[in-house]
Scaffold this motif. Structure first.
Motif, PDB file in Angstrom:
ATOM      1  N   ALA A   1      -7.674  -2.041   1.037  1.00 47.19           N
ATOM      2  CA  ALA A   1      -7.119  -0.752   0.599  1.00 47.19           C
ATOM      3  C   ALA A   1      -8.146  -0.040  -0.285  1.00 47.19           C
ATOM      4  O   ALA A   1      -8.036  -0.018  -1.511  1.00 47.19           O
ATOM      5  CB  ALA A   1      -5.814  -0.985  -0.156  1.00 47.19           C
TER       6      ALA A   1
ATOM      7  N   PHE B   1     -12.663   4.931   5.044  1.00 55.13           N
ATOM      8  CA  PHE B   1     -11.633   3.901   4.859  1.00 55.13           C
ATOM      9  C   PHE B   1     -12.197   2.536   5.233  1.00 55.13           C
ATOM     10  O   PHE B   1     -12.902   2.418   6.237  1.00 55.13           O
ATOM     11  CB  PHE B   1     -10.429   4.155   5.772  1.00 55.13           C
ATOM     12  CG  PHE B   1      -9.625   5.380   5.425  1.00 55.13           C
ATOM     13  CD1 PHE B   1      -8.746   5.372   4.351  1.00 55.13           C
ATOM     14  CD2 PHE B   1      -9.733   6.533   6.189  1.00 55.13           C
ATOM     15  CE1 PHE B   1      -7.991   6.500   4.054  1.00 55.13           C
ATOM     16  CE2 PHE B   1      -8.986   7.656   5.895  1.00 55.13           C
ATOM     17  CZ  PHE B   1      -8.118   7.646   4.819  1.00 55.13           C
TER      18      PHE B   1
ATOM     19  N   VAL C   1      -1.639   5.407   6.339  1.00 57.20           N
ATOM     20  CA  VAL C   1      -0.433   5.210   5.525  1.00 57.20           C
ATOM     21  C   VAL C   1       0.055   6.582   5.037  1.00 57.20           C
ATOM     22  O   VAL C   1      -0.721   7.354   4.476  1.00 57.20           O
ATOM     23  CB  VAL C   1      -0.734   4.282   4.319  1.00 57.20           C
ATOM     24  CG1 VAL C   1       0.529   4.067   3.486  1.00 57.20           C
ATOM     25  CG2 VAL C   1      -1.287   2.951   4.797  1.00 57.20           C
TER      26      VAL C   1
ATOM     27  N   GLN D   1      -9.886   2.069  -5.014  1.00 60.83           N
ATOM     28  CA  GLN D   1      -9.303   0.854  -4.437  1.00 60.83           C
ATOM     29  C   GLN D   1      -7.922   0.599  -5.019  1.00 60.83           C
ATOM     30  O   GLN D   1      -7.643   0.961  -6.165  1.00 60.83           O
ATOM     31  CB  GLN D   1     -10.224  -0.353  -4.647  1.00 60.83           C
ATOM     32  CG  GLN D   1     -10.491  -0.730  -6.077  1.00 60.83           C
ATOM     33  CD  GLN D   1     -11.565  -1.806  -6.183  1.00 60.83           C
ATOM     34  OE1 GLN D   1     -12.605  -1.743  -5.521  1.00 60.83           O
ATOM     35  NE2 GLN D   1     -11.319  -2.808  -7.015  1.00 60.83           N
ATOM     36  N   VAL D   2      -7.082   0.020  -4.180  1.00 61.06           N
ATOM     37  CA  VAL D   2      -5.733  -0.341  -4.616  1.00 61.06           C
ATOM     38  C   VAL D   2      -5.701  -1.854  -4.736  1.00 61.06           C
ATOM     39  O   VAL D   2      -5.841  -2.555  -3.728  1.00 61.06           O
ATOM     40  CB  VAL D   2      -4.675   0.151  -3.600  1.00 61.06           C
ATOM     41  CG1 VAL D   2      -3.267  -0.191  -4.092  1.00 61.06           C
ATOM     42  CG2 VAL D   2      -4.807   1.649  -3.367  1.00 61.06           C
TER      43      VAL D   2
ATOM     44  N   THR E   1      -5.413  -1.725   5.194  1.00 65.75           N
ATOM     45  CA  THR E   1      -6.106  -0.428   5.127  1.00 65.75           C
ATOM     46  C   THR E   1      -5.190   0.674   4.593  1.00 65.75           C
ATOM     47  O   THR E   1      -3.961   0.614   4.722  1.00 65.75           O
ATOM     48  CB  THR E   1      -6.653  -0.030   6.511  1.00 65.75           C
ATOM     49  OG1 THR E   1      -7.411   1.178   6.370  1.00 65.75           O
ATOM     50  CG2 THR E   1      -5.548   0.193   7.522  1.00 65.75           C
ATOM     51  N   LEU E   2      -5.830   1.687   4.014  1.00 60.28           N
ATOM     52  CA  LEU E   2      -5.076   2.866   3.555  1.00 60.28           C
ATOM     53  C   LEU E   2      -4.979   3.910   4.673  1.00 60.28           C
ATOM     54  O   LEU E   2      -4.151   4.814   4.610  1.00 60.28           O
ATOM     55  CB  LEU E   2      -5.791   3.505   2.357  1.00 60.28           C
ATOM     56  CG  LEU E   2      -5.605   2.840   0.997  1.00 60.28           C
ATOM     57  CD1 LEU E   2      -6.638   3.361   0.006  1.00 60.28           C
ATOM     58  CD2 LEU E   2      -4.203   3.112   0.448  1.00 60.28           C
TER      59      LEU E   2
ATOM     60  N   VAL F   1       0.840  -1.197   0.000  1.00 56.66           N
ATOM     61  CA  VAL F   1       0.000   0.000   0.000  1.00 56.66           C
ATOM     62  C   VAL F   1       0.878   1.251   0.000  1.00 56.66           C
ATOM     63  O   VAL F   1       0.597   2.223  -0.700  1.00 56.66           O
ATOM     64  CB  VAL F   1      -0.945  -0.018   1.224  1.00 56.66           C
ATOM     65  CG1 VAL F   1      -1.726   1.266   1.298  1.00 56.66           C
ATOM     66  CG2 VAL F   1      -1.876  -1.209   1.158  1.00 56.66           C
ATOM     67  N   GLU F   2       1.960   1.190   0.761  1.00 50.61           N
ATOM     68  CA  GLU F   2       2.872   2.334   0.856  1.00 50.61           C
ATOM     69  C   GLU F   2       3.459   2.683  -0.505  1.00 50.61           C
ATOM     70  O   GLU F   2       3.651   3.866  -0.834  1.00 50.61           O
ATOM     71  CB  GLU F   2       3.997   1.983   1.833  1.00 50.61           C
ATOM     72  CG  GLU F   2       4.295   3.096   2.795  1.00 50.61           C
ATOM     73  CD  GLU F   2       5.213   2.626   3.922  1.00 50.61           C
ATOM     74  OE1 GLU F   2       5.355   3.398   4.850  1.00 50.61           O
ATOM     75  OE2 GLU F   2       5.777   1.518   3.859  1.00 50.61           O
TER      76      GLU F   2
END
Lengths: 383, 172
Positions: B79, B74, B137, B121-122, B133-134, B33-34
């Motif tokens: 994500a 969120f 981050v 969404q990722v 989760t985002l 996610v990062e």
């Protein structure tokens, strides 16, 4: 130490005073048992209704009340297609779009009562697996299926809601096709309709909720993801157990009131009991002083007085427990969304017993200490 | 004696620090996610309302908006986030409003709000949202203004737009 028989002999010497002590402690313990059984009964029925495997999709902003919630009819199909981990049987996903409505039902004799109506499809039996049809059959158009306890909600005799009878709802007559049970849940106080019938009767074009049964409680995140991806459906996913947990919290002040009422009435009985004990012990100052004079210590006398008090309060506790079993256990209490049975689980009985012990031991201390504190010479001369 | 004094002071200081406001210890961010966060602002961003006008699944899109438009924008487990148009009057923009969750835009007409948000969404290698989760981050939180670079997800339409992000820039 004084023999235990001394305490017993004293109790029986004045039967009226003994009866007063027993009745007072029985009243306090009975109130504790009544408040405890009310609280535990309501909590238990709300906890049992919410399955951890079930998810409710509600309209966003209506998380507090399923009856206010509005969900598009197509959400049922889209949820079935879009959520991973839905339980299924013979290829049919356990997804039930439902309508819930609180309304008036009129019985054949003209009497009316409020009950929760639930409009369902056969899929409801897949998500609410505790439901069993115990008489008749699943309802078709123009028919309803009634819960085992719905007569309590309607304040009517159970035989008036027998299979084959009729109910009038929103001006339309419905035949009672079946009777169901769902032990320990609020659903037992509901009337279940064919979904289209109920939507037509109450002029509603949207569902109240979509209930989904998951294969595992961990799959809840997939339902939550669906509600966040399908923003057009305006949904919120809640675990069914959380929804009913919130309802239980909503009823907390009501449950608190039962404890408060019990405490207020009980306080009167406690003060009355203390008064009796003060009078009873004060009348024996000379006798107790004599016992001290012949060699019994104050501690031994105090123990004997507490024993005497405990025998009377525990007799009252026993009486209260018998009364509670006869008068409370199994009684059905209706409330806004259903009904629950009063029961006496172990913690409630334990609370009653503890109350009896505390009344007998702590309650006896102030009058006993006051009685024993008097100097021996003056106590021996007292009338 | 001196060491006892130092020890006592340390215990006292520790006790005092325990009395303070408890801070939430953030879990380390998922590297998948990062990696989606970019340092430079993507050019040519359009508004959420503009993006919703005629979304064509599979086409590239760059959109700017704020993390808002839902009580929980969120997802805790995936994500994803809800992106609201910059023009949405979230509660903190109303003077004197003390709403504890201003990002839910509870004062806005639900129809207006519905037309002014999209889902981001990722995705991971399996084409599904990454199970992390985002939130938190790179400091990302509700009401942050962000720019999303990505493509319109399959099945998206004017009623429900999902953007599969390939880059997120936190503007403020």
């Amino acid at each position: 130490m004084l023999p235990f028989a001394y305490a017993i002999r004293h109790l029986l010497r004045d039967p009226v005073r003994f009866a007063q002590k027993v009745a007072g402690s029985a009243l306090v313990v009975f109130l504790v048992l009544a408040a405890g059984s009310f609280n535990s009964g309501m909590k238990r029925v709300l906890a049992a209704t919410g399955s951890p495997l079930n998810v409710i999709l509600l309209g966003a902003g209506s998380e507090e009340s399923v009856e206010r919630s509005e969900v598009a009819v197509q959400a049922e199909v889209q949820a079935a297609a879009g959520i991973r981990g839905i339980a299924n049987r013979l290829g049919q996903p356990a997804v039930s779009g439902e309508v819930q409505h609180m309304g008036l039902a009129r019985l054949a004799d003209g009497s009316e009562g409020r009950a929760v109506f639930r409009g369902i499809t056969p899929a409801a039996l897949e998500v609410h697996r505790e439901v069993r049809v115990v008489a008749g059959r699943y309802p078709r158009t123009g028919e309803v299926m009634v819960g085992r306890l719905v007569h309590e909600a309607l304040d009517a005799d159970a035989d008036r809601l027998a299979v084959g009878g009729t109910l009038e709802i929103e001006g339309q007559a419905f035949t009672i096709a079946g009777r169901f049970e769902a032990p320990g849940t609020v659903m037992e106080s509901e009337i279940w309709f064919d979904r289209n019938d109920l939507m037509t009767a109450i002029k509603r074009d949207k569902l109240s909720c979509v209930v989904i049964r998951l294969e595992s409680a961990d799959d809840f995140k997939n339902a939550d993801l669906f509600s966040k991806q399908r923003l057009d459906l305006e949904l919120v996913a809640l675990r069914e157990s959380d929804y009913y947990g919130k309802l239980a919290a909503f009823y907390r002040p009501l449950r608190g009131m039962t404890w408060l009422t019990a405490a207020l009435i009980g306080a009167g009985a406690v003060f009355g009991g203390l008064n009796i004990l003060y009078a009873a012990f004060a009348s024996r100052i000379r006798e107790l002083a004599t016992l001290q004079a012949i060699g019994f210590g104050r501690v031994a006398l105090l123990v004997s007085l507490v024993q005497e008090s405990l025998v009377s309060t525990l007799t009252g506790t026993l009486l209260a427990a018998i009364l509670a079993i006869l008068l409370l256990e199994g009684v059905t209490i209706p409330f806004s969304i259903g009904a629950f049975h009063l029961a006496l689980p172990l913690p409630v009985i334990g609370a009653g017993l503890l109350t009896g012990v505390l009344l007998g031991s702590l309650g006896a201390l102030p009058p006993a200490l006051r009685c024993l504190r008097a100097p021996l010479p003056s106590a021996l001369r007292s009338a | 004696m001196k060491s006892n004094l130092i020890l006592s002071s340390a215990v006292f200081a520790l006790a005092l620090s325990a009395c303070g406001e408890k801070s939430e210890v953030a879990a380390p961010a998922d590297p998948r996610v990062e990696a989606i966060f970019v340092a430079a602002e993507p050019a040519g961003a359009i508004s959420v309302i503009e993006a919703r006008k005629n979304p064509a699944p599979g086409t590239g899109i760059t959109v700017i908006g704020r993390v808002a438009g839902a009580m929980e924008p969120f997802s805790k487990d995936f994500a994803t986030l809800v992106l609201a148009d910059d023009t949405v009057m979230t509660c903190e923009r109303n003077p004197g409003d003390s709403c504890p969750t201003p990002w839910d835009a509870c004062c806005v007409d639900p129809k207006v709000l519905s037309a002014s948000r999209l889902s981001v969404q990722v995705n991971g290698a399996d084409g599904r949202p990454i199970d992390a989760t985002l939130k938190g981050v790179k400091g990302l939180k509700e009401l942050d203004q962000i720019v999303i670079q990505g493509k319109v997800a399959p099945g998206s339409n004017a009623e429900n737009l999902i953007v599969e992000a390939t880059g997120i820039f936190r503007k403020s």
